[in-house]
Design an enzyme around this catalytic site. Structure first.
Site, mmCIF file in Angstrom:
data_model
loop_
_atom_site.group_PDB
_atom_site.id
_atom_site.type_symbol
_atom_site.label_atom_id
_atom_site.label_comp_id
_atom_site.label_asym_id
_atom_site.label_seq_id
_atom_site.Cartn_x
_atom_site.Cartn_y
_atom_site.Cartn_z
ATOM 1 N N LYS A 100 0.827 -1.203 0.000
ATOM 2 C CA LYS A 100 0.000 0.000 0.000
ATOM 3 C C LYS A 100 0.864 1.257 0.000
ATOM 4 C CE LYS A 100 -2.369 -1.217 3.672
ATOM 5 N NZ LYS A 100 -3.397 -1.257 4.740
ATOM 6 N N GLU A 158 -5.434 -3.957 10.099
ATOM 7 C CA GLU A 158 -6.101 -2.687 10.387
ATOM 8 C C GLU A 158 -6.594 -2.614 11.829
ATOM 9 O OE1 GLU A 158 -7.162 0.175 8.298
ATOM 10 O OE2 GLU A 158 -5.335 -0.509 7.328
#
Length: 390
Positions: A142, A244
């Site tokens: 990412k 996350e």
């Protein structure tokens, strides 16, 4: 330098780790070969390591440029990316250049996105200089920058060709950044790898001072934790979303603090909030909350949201979390990674996310806030955020 291969689906790249190994980093960059090395860094890291790396690359490998960007999460946006791209092109970037991301998570993100966009993709090498970068951000594809309403909302996925890490660079890292980085290790232990909790708990140091062998163990355990959930999920949309954990409230706090709360310290607050949500909803025991508080306290970071961060801003940014869309849209819930127990994630709708009641999350955020204090009693932001267990 010891080499570990990072594998995510069909993606592989080497992670080379050592101590006092700048010679090895220069040699390896030279072996990769480039028409020009574009070293991207913030001013502090540029002064500590960037200029020396540029000079040695120019002597031993080929043309090298040092390009700096303003430091801080608050400066990780599209304007900064635009400025870096323009400067890189002015300095002679072409399709055979290599972007060398020398720094922490902010530098890694913005340089990673730069590499992905220049000529529709040129080579990227990470040289991480912070704990968070070494054990977390460089282990992901990412690459993103922030938008005005939230963190990491504009970006893509892009693979580095290598990671070259020298733990000696952590010796110049401010203590607040070391403490912050350890919070990501705590996240890995709680959400993915509970087998490391006992040893980690015994080794955490609130003073932020870690011997090299401990740091190497922490990094390798983090590599193993990441591999557990991303080996078959390179885009982190399935099991990889477990990474996350703590980031829903954490990102909202970090972004609302305008850089005063470092990433890992914000994630620590987000993990405590997530544990409280699980407990209050009847999905987890009070012992899980206690374990979170105990481990976070041992890192040396605060366990409350600083009183000068407007809770209204935190709640507003929760609505723009980057996990929106994985679950059916609802105005009454936030999609969150929640735990039932260490290493056991709650699941719904075929995902590792749970639709957490908005009212409950907002209430937990309010309760996590530090009580307001008289202005004369306040210390500076860094001390408030990282000065104690809260």
């Amino acid at each position: 330098m010891q080499v570990t291969t990072i594998t995510m689906d069909d993606v592989q790249y080497p992670y080379r780790l050592g101590t006092d190994c700048l010679d090895g980093i220069v040699t390896r960059l030279g072996e990769l070969g480039a028409s020009r090395y574009l070293i991207v860094s913030d001013p502090r890291v540029a002064e500590l390591y960037g200029q020396g790396l540029r000079e040695r690359l120019a002597e031993q490998a080929g043309p090298a440029e040092l390009i700096t960007h303003a430091s801080g999460e608050q400066n990780k946006g599209l304007p900064a990316l635009h400025d870096l791209a323009e400067e890189a092109l002015r300095r002679g970037a072409d399709r055979q250049s290599i972007v060398v991301a020398l720094g922490g998570g902010v530098t890694g993100n913005i340089a990673g996105l730069l590499a992905a966009l220049l000529f529709r993709g040129i080579r990227l090498v990470h040289v991480p200089t912070t704990v968070v970068a070494m054990l977390d951000s460089v282990l992901s594809l990412k690459q993103a920058v922030n938008a005005g309403v939230g963190k990491n909302l504009v970006g893509t996925f892009y693979q580095p060709v290598e990671v070259l890490a020298d733990t000696a660079m952590l010796r110049t890292l401010p203590v607040r950044e070391v403490r912050s980085g350890m919070c990501e290790v705590v996240k890995n232990s709680l959400a993915i790898r509970p087998s490391m909790i006992d040893q980690l708990s015994a080794g955490l140091r609130p003073d932020g001072r870690y011997p090299d062998d401990t740091m190497h163990w922490i990094i390798y355990e983090s590599l193993a934790a990441k591999a557990q959930v991303t080996a078959y999920d390179k885009y982190e949309r399935g099991e990889g979303l477990i990474l996350e954990y703590g980031h829903t409230v954490g990102h909202a706090v970090e972004h609302s603090s305008q850089g005063a709360v470092p990433h890992g310290a914000a994630v620590a607050l987000g993990m405590i909030a997530a544990a409280q949500v699980s407990h209050r909803a009847g999905w987890a025991s009070a012992e899980l909350v206690d374990l979170h508080r105990e481990l976070v306290a041992k890192t040396g970071v605060a366990r409350r949201i600083p009183s000068d961060i407007p809770l209204s801003a935190v709640r507003h940014r929760l609505s723009f979390d980057n996990k929106r869309g994985y679950l059916p849209a609802s105005a009454d819930t936030y999609p969150m990674v929640l735990l039932e127990s260490p290493g056991k994630v709650l699941r719904s709708e075929g995902t590792v996310l749970t639709a957490a009641p908005r009212d409950l999350v907002d209430a937990v955020v309010d309760e996590l806030a530090e009580p307001p204090r008289p202005a004369a009693a306040r210390t500076d932001d860094a001390a408030t955020v990282l000065g104690g267990a809260g």
